[in-house]
Each structure stands twice: as structure tokens, then as C-alpha cells.
Design an enzyme around this catalytic site. Structure first.
Site, PDB file in Angstrom:
ATOM      1  N   PHE A 153      -1.414   5.776 -11.324  1.00 32.40           N
ATOM      2  CA  PHE A 153      -0.786   6.540 -10.248  1.00 32.40           C
ATOM      3  C   PHE A 153      -1.798   7.457  -9.553  1.00 32.40           C
ATOM      4  O   PHE A 153      -2.953   7.544  -9.928  1.00 32.40           O
ATOM      5  CB  PHE A 153       0.397   7.335 -10.793  1.00 32.40           C
ATOM      6  CG  PHE A 153       1.675   6.540 -10.912  1.00 32.40           C
ATOM      7  CD1 PHE A 153       1.683   5.165 -10.784  1.00 32.40           C
ATOM      8  CD2 PHE A 153       2.889   7.172 -11.168  1.00 32.40           C
ATOM      9  CE1 PHE A 153       2.856   4.429 -10.897  1.00 32.40           C
ATOM     10  CE2 PHE A 153       4.069   6.460 -11.281  1.00 32.40           C
ATOM     11  CZ  PHE A 153       4.056   5.091 -11.148  1.00 32.40           C
ATOM     12  N   GLN A 190      -3.155   3.518  -3.442  1.00 27.83           N
ATOM     13  CA  GLN A 190      -2.236   2.857  -4.350  1.00 27.83           C
ATOM     14  C   GLN A 190      -1.923   1.464  -3.805  1.00 27.83           C
ATOM     15  O   GLN A 190      -1.568   1.308  -2.629  1.00 27.83           O
ATOM     16  CB  GLN A 190      -0.951   3.672  -4.470  1.00 27.83           C
ATOM     17  CG  GLN A 190      -1.113   5.020  -5.150  1.00 27.83           C
ATOM     18  CD  GLN A 190      -1.123   4.894  -6.648  1.00 27.83           C
ATOM     19  OE1 GLN A 190      -0.091   4.735  -7.293  1.00 27.83           O
ATOM     20  NE2 GLN A 190      -2.311   4.960  -7.238  1.00 27.83           N
ATOM     21  N   LEU A 201       0.859  -1.189   0.000  1.00 27.66           N
ATOM     22  CA  LEU A 201       0.000   0.000   0.000  1.00 27.66           C
ATOM     23  C   LEU A 201       0.889   1.231   0.000  1.00 27.66           C
ATOM     24  O   LEU A 201       1.918   1.257   0.672  1.00 27.66           O
ATOM     25  CB  LEU A 201      -0.898  -0.022   1.230  1.00 27.66           C
ATOM     26  CG  LEU A 201      -1.659   1.237   1.675  1.00 27.66           C
ATOM     27  CD1 LEU A 201      -2.910   0.825   2.452  1.00 27.66           C
ATOM     28  CD2 LEU A 201      -0.804   2.169   2.547  1.00 27.66           C
ATOM     29  N   ASN A 202       0.483   2.276  -0.769  1.00 30.35           N
ATOM     30  CA  ASN A 202       1.121   3.570  -0.533  1.00 30.35           C
ATOM     31  C   ASN A 202       0.081   4.685  -0.538  1.00 30.35           C
ATOM     32  O   ASN A 202      -0.834   4.657   0.287  1.00 30.35           O
ATOM     33  CB  ASN A 202       2.338   3.823  -1.431  1.00 30.35           C
ATOM     34  CG  ASN A 202       2.115   3.702  -2.913  1.00 30.35           C
ATOM     35  OD1 ASN A 202       1.796   2.635  -3.433  1.00 30.35           O
ATOM     36  ND2 ASN A 202       2.290   4.800  -3.629  1.00 30.35           N
ATOM     37  N   ASP A 203       0.159   5.673  -1.409  1.00 35.44           N
ATOM     38  CA  ASP A 203      -0.637   6.899  -1.274  1.00 35.44           C
ATOM     39  C   ASP A 203      -2.141   6.654  -1.150  1.00 35.44           C
ATOM     40  O   ASP A 203      -2.709   5.874  -1.927  1.00 35.44           O
ATOM     41  CB  ASP A 203      -0.457   7.795  -2.508  1.00 35.44           C
ATOM     42  CG  ASP A 203       0.973   8.099  -2.841  1.00 35.44           C
ATOM     43  OD1 ASP A 203       1.875   7.640  -2.130  1.00 35.44           O
ATOM     44  OD2 ASP A 203       1.191   8.797  -3.847  1.00 35.44           O
TER      45      ASP A 203
END
Length: 545
Positions: free
Chosen positions: A169, A126, A108-110
Site C-alpha cells: 500500500f 499503486q 492505477l491509483n495513488d
């Protein structure tokens, strides 16, 4: 030759990884070479990339060709959704949070598309489902009625189309009556040199769950900008739409690009903004915009600036600047300040609730730090708790949202005569008053702990996680505090994280803290007054049911 004929010659849709259309070429990336037809095998083939290239393709009907591309993208997406199904089931792990958002598997990111739409909150993030690496991002999708308990929804976007096949993105969302619109950056790489191509794209939904890609709405880069151009934030200002993009100038200076539109589909470049901040990092990421108490603010993630905290060695930063938006749409920026002084806070997004509060959450991680202990179990990273922002007497204030009180279990009464306690849980809320020179240890056992200390000589607050299971990244964060007799801390703890709200929200420090499952003690040295403590119940798990 039609595009569908090319797909058939390349082994059919199940043999297609991605379709690329740079210049006048059509590039088909495949899974198995043996499935190619004899005619396809006569085309140029890159063994390393597993790509078949059809040169000098003449497109007679561009509208029909575009429709075929979107149809093929949908077919690839259908296959991708089938492939990720096993990865939507959460793996067991002792570091799994009780009440924060984490991925079932993978990375997981943003946070993305954080918005209130049609009676509920939507939050995307993300996600790369297969392993703990940054690659070919998806948009996972959660919904909530209360900002605390989140429900898994079908994945909103997959990296399936010619304009986003190397990653869907980050971006934001707009609610327009029944229509939920997602603006995001499509990421594509071309050739063995991996030349980056980025466009700003749109996907729409009439039910808030299933999304249809519309393709690029900003197909070209702003003038004087490298392909590091991403993370669209769309706002309504002066009766027109503005899009804010984080960009890198060709001289490798970070800036903000601003576009305007009347219909959310056709966008016109206005200007690059931020020169008044000077040489302020080599790239700005993840812009956000909001107004607090009649003051406009823009959030930016400047990469490569110097931190006032000498123990902060990572190049990634997040902060907020005052913004003055001119009638033209150009923005003047000033007075940068960090949003979080801890280890793990990046790419925040915010929304306005129906009752007018500004709520923010962020990725509780950093781009270069992946080797966390949870990665051994096949998942990494989580989001921060939700925090409410306000602007009072010239100061930005951040406090935990009031809805978190619903997680409180029976209050814990701690003896004033004791300096060490076992809470038998890492999920708790703690309010303490600390005098200068005192030390508070959390997530403690014989094998380790995380320490918060107040240094009397420097008037600085330190968070030290060097005695934990952390594998990479900084181990100490520090910040200066104003003169006072004591420091008030409001701490929210989960299985592998701490978030420390300082002096009624004047500052926040966030940290991932990995300790063994028996590290449930807290202790202190010096003058520390525990004012309140609650164990926290689990929130609903943000995974497929």
C-alpha cells in the site's frame, strides 16, 4: 521442520501464492491442491481460501526464520515479476491520455514515493496490473528529468512477503545520500472473515531501481487505533525523523498518528493528532507535509466529511490544513480547505525541486469509481498534471508547472467573430476570460460535451459532465467565487481529462471527461474572451520501451 521444507511439501515455490504467519501458525496459500505432498495434505486445509495451515509451529531461531521468510518473499516476487510482464505493454484505447501518466493495463491509483533523488525525479504509483479492480497492489516506478516526460522502470515492489502479500500500500520516499528508502504500508488479510493486519514497512535501494525489502519498522498499531492505519509520510523536523500516518480511532474517527525516530528504523509513538478538528470523517488517508513561506501544512484525505458543494456525494475528500508542530512532535491542525474542487483528485503527494519549488500530483480518480469507459479496454485511471504550490498573503496558490510549456505546439489563433471552433484535438492548453452568465463547452461533438458555466445569481462556477460518457460518479461540481467582473481560467485538456486553474491559481477543478474521439470542438455563449490557445504535443509514453 524448516520453512523451505514446508514450501517443498506444498508443491514448491511456483505453487505458492503467499505465506502468512499469524500468531504461531504458518499459512501457505497455494495454486494447486494436487501438488501438495501427502504430509501437507494432512494439515488443515481451507478449500475456499486454498490455504494450508501448520498449527503450533515452534520457531527455534527467529533470526534464521526471518531471513528464510525474506528469501521466500524474494522468490515469490521473482515469479510475480515474470507473471506481470505481458501487462506492462500498453493496450490501445481512444481514451488514452497524450501527456498524463496512465497505467499500461489494469488499475492505477495513488501516486507514491514522489521524490528527487540522484539527479532525477522518481514517481511510483499503486498498480494492480491484471484487471480494473482494487486488489493486491504493486508499486509501478517511473523516472523523469523534467516532470513531463516519464520513463518506465522495473516494478519497484510486489505483494510478495508475509507482511504485504495483500498489497504493497501507499507511502513516501526518503533520499539519503546514495540510498533511496521507500516507506509503505504492508497489507495482510487473515481468514475467511478477512481480518486486516497492517504494518509500516521499509524497502531500500542503492541504485534507485532495484529495491530490497527490510520488513516492518512499525510492526504494531498505535494505541486506540483500528487496523485502518496506513500511508506513512516521513519528514525531517527538529533534527529527528517524524512519521505521519493516516488512522482510524477505535470509535471510527479519523486522526493523524505521529512517530519519531533517530535512525529511520526504530520508531516510537508520540501521539494521535487532530482532536481540534472534532468529528472530521471516519478515516484520514494519505498524509503529506511541507512548508510554504514559513507556514507548515499537512495534507489529509478525510473520508466521510460533508462537502459544502451539495452536488458532491462521494465520501472521499482531499484537503490541506495549517499545522503547528510542537517540539514534542505533536501537531495542532486548523483551517481545512479543499485542494481541488473538481470530481477527480485524491491521495496527492508532493516534492521539493532542486530550485526550491513545491510540486504536487494526485490520483485523478476516486476509490469507489472504477467503471470508466477505458475499463472496456483493460485499464483505468490516470494521474493529474503536476502543479506548483505557493502561499501568498494568506492564500494557497496552485499553478501548472512551468515545464508544461515544453509541450506547446504552434499557437492556435481563434477568430474573435466566431463562437465555435474545431481544434481537431483534445490535447490543448487554453486561457480564457469569462464574464458572469457565460458558458464554455469543451470536448464537444454532436454526441456530447463538458460544460463550464458561471451563474450570475449565485456567483458560482459549475462544471457539468452530464452530457459525456461518464458511467458512475457525480456529474456536476460547483464552487463559490469572490466578487469580480470576470473569471480567468487556465485550462489543460487531454484525451479524457480537464484541469481548470481558476483566477491565477486561487482554486483548481479536475475532471475525467469521456467523450467520443470526434469531440474536438469548443464553443461558448455569452462574453468569453479567448486569450491564448495551444495544441499540446505528446509526452514520452510512461510505459516499457
Amino acid at each position: 521442520m524448516s520453512l523451505f521444507s514446508i514450501i517443498k511439501d506444498c508443491g514448491g515455490i511456483h505453487n505458492i501464492q503467499r505465506v502468512l504467519i499469524p500468531d504461531s501458525r504458518i499459512i501457505i496459500e497455494i495454486h494447486e491442491f494436487e501438488l501438495l505432498s501427502a504430509e501437507a495434505k494432512q494439515q488443515a486445509y481451507n478449500l475456499t481460501l486454498k490455504q494450508v495451515t501448520y498449527q503450533q509451529t515452534v520457531i527455534e531461531n527467529k533470526d534464521e526464520f526471518g531471513a528464510q521468510l525474506l528469501e521466500i518473499g524474494q522468490l515469490i516476487s521473482d515469479q510475480q515479476r515474470q507473471d506481470i510482464t505481458p501487462y506492462t505493454a500498453p493496450v490501445e484505447c481512444e481514451f488514452r491520455p497524450d501527456w498524463h501518466i496512465s497505467p499500461p493495463q489494469g488499475l492505477l491509483n495513488d501516486p507514491n514515493g514522489f521524490i528527487y533523488h540522484q539527479g532525477q525525479y522518481h514517481l511510483f504509483y499503486q498498480w494492480y496490473p491484471y484487471t480494473c479492480v482494487h486488489k493486491d497492489k504493486y508499486w509501478a516506478h517511473l523516472t523523469s528529468k523534467d516532470l513531463v516526460n516519464w520513463q518506465w522502470q522495473p516494478v519497484a515492489l510486489t505483494p510478495s512477503d508475509w507482511f504485504d502479500s495483500y498489497g504493497v500500500f501507499s507511502g513516501h520516499a526518503i533520499s539519503q545520500d546514495d540510498l533511496l528508502m521507500l516507506f509503505y504500508t504492508g497489507n495482510v488479510r487473515i481468514g475467511e472473515q478477512r481480518d486486516r493486519h497492517t504494518t509500516q514497512c521499509l524497502a531500500t535501494s542503492t541504485d534507485g531501481i532495484h529495491f530490497t525489502k527490510q520488513g516492518p519498522v512499525v510492526p504494531e498499531l498505535p494505541p486506540g487505533v483500528t487496523p485502518h492505519c496506513r500511508d506513512p509520510k516521513v519528514i525531517r523536523h527538529n533534527d529527528r525523523w517524524l512519521m505521519l500516518l493516516g488512522v482510524q480511532r477505535e470509535d471510527e474517527i479519523g486522526r493523524l498518528a505521529i512517530y519519531h525516530s533517530e535512525d529511520l528504523k526504530t520508531w516510537t509513538f508520540i501521539a494521535l493528532c487532530g482532536d481540534e478538528l472534532g468529528d472530521f470523517g471516519y478515516m484520514w488517508e494519505c498524509p503529506d507535509f511541507f512548508t510554504l513561506n514559513q507556514q507548515d501544512f499537512i495534507v489529509i484525505g478525510p473520508q466521510g466529511i460533508r462537502s459544502p458543494d451539495k452536488s458532491h456525494t462521494a465520501p472521499h475528500h482531499n484537503g490541506i490544513v495549517k499545522a503547528q508542530l510542537e517540539t514534542s512532535g505533536k501537531a495542532l491542525l486548523s483551517d481545512f480547505q479543499p485542494l481541488d474542487y473538481g470530481f477527480d483528485f485524491y491521495a496527492p503527494q508532493s516534492l521539493e525541486t532542486p530550485d526550491g519549488r513545491r510540486i504536487m500530483c494526485a490520483w485523478m480518480g476516486l476509490p469507489d469509481e472504477i467503471d470508466h469507459p477505458s475499463a472496456d479496454n483493460g485499464w483505468v485511471h490516470q494521474l493529474t498534471t503536476m502543479r506548483e504550490l505557493s502561499y501568498d498573503n494568506g492564500a494557497l496558490i496552485q499553478k501548472p508547472i512551468k515545464e508544461l510549456a515544453t509541450l506547446r505546439h504552434t499557437p492556435i489563433v481563434l477568430s474573435k467573430d466566431e463562437t465555435s471552433f474545431d481544434l481537431h484535438s483534445k490535447a490543448f492548453e487554453l486561457q480564457v476570460s469569462m464574464q458572469w452568465g457565460s458558458v464554455l463547452r469543451l470536448h464537444q461533438s454532436e454526441s456530447g460535451y463538458c460544460e463550464i458555466r458561471l451563474d450570475s445569481a449565485s456567483r458560482r462556477l459549475y462544471i457539468d459532465r452530464s452530457n459525456t460518457l461518464i458511467r458512475e460518479g457525480d456529474t456536476v461540481r460547483e464552487m463559490s467565487l469572490a466578487e469580480s467582473d470576470s473569471v480567468q481560467l487556465h485550462i489543460f485538456s487531454d484525451t479524457s481529462s480537464l484541469e481548470v486553474f481558476i483566477n491565477e491559481g486561487e482554486a483548481v477543478m479536475s475532471a475525467r471527461v469521456f467523450t467520443d474521439k470526434n469531440s474536438t470542438q469548443l464553443s461558448f455563449d455569452g462574453d468569453v474572451q479567448i486569450q491564448a490557445c495551444w495544441l499540446l504535443n505528446k509526452a514520452s509514453a510512461p510505459f516499457i520501451s
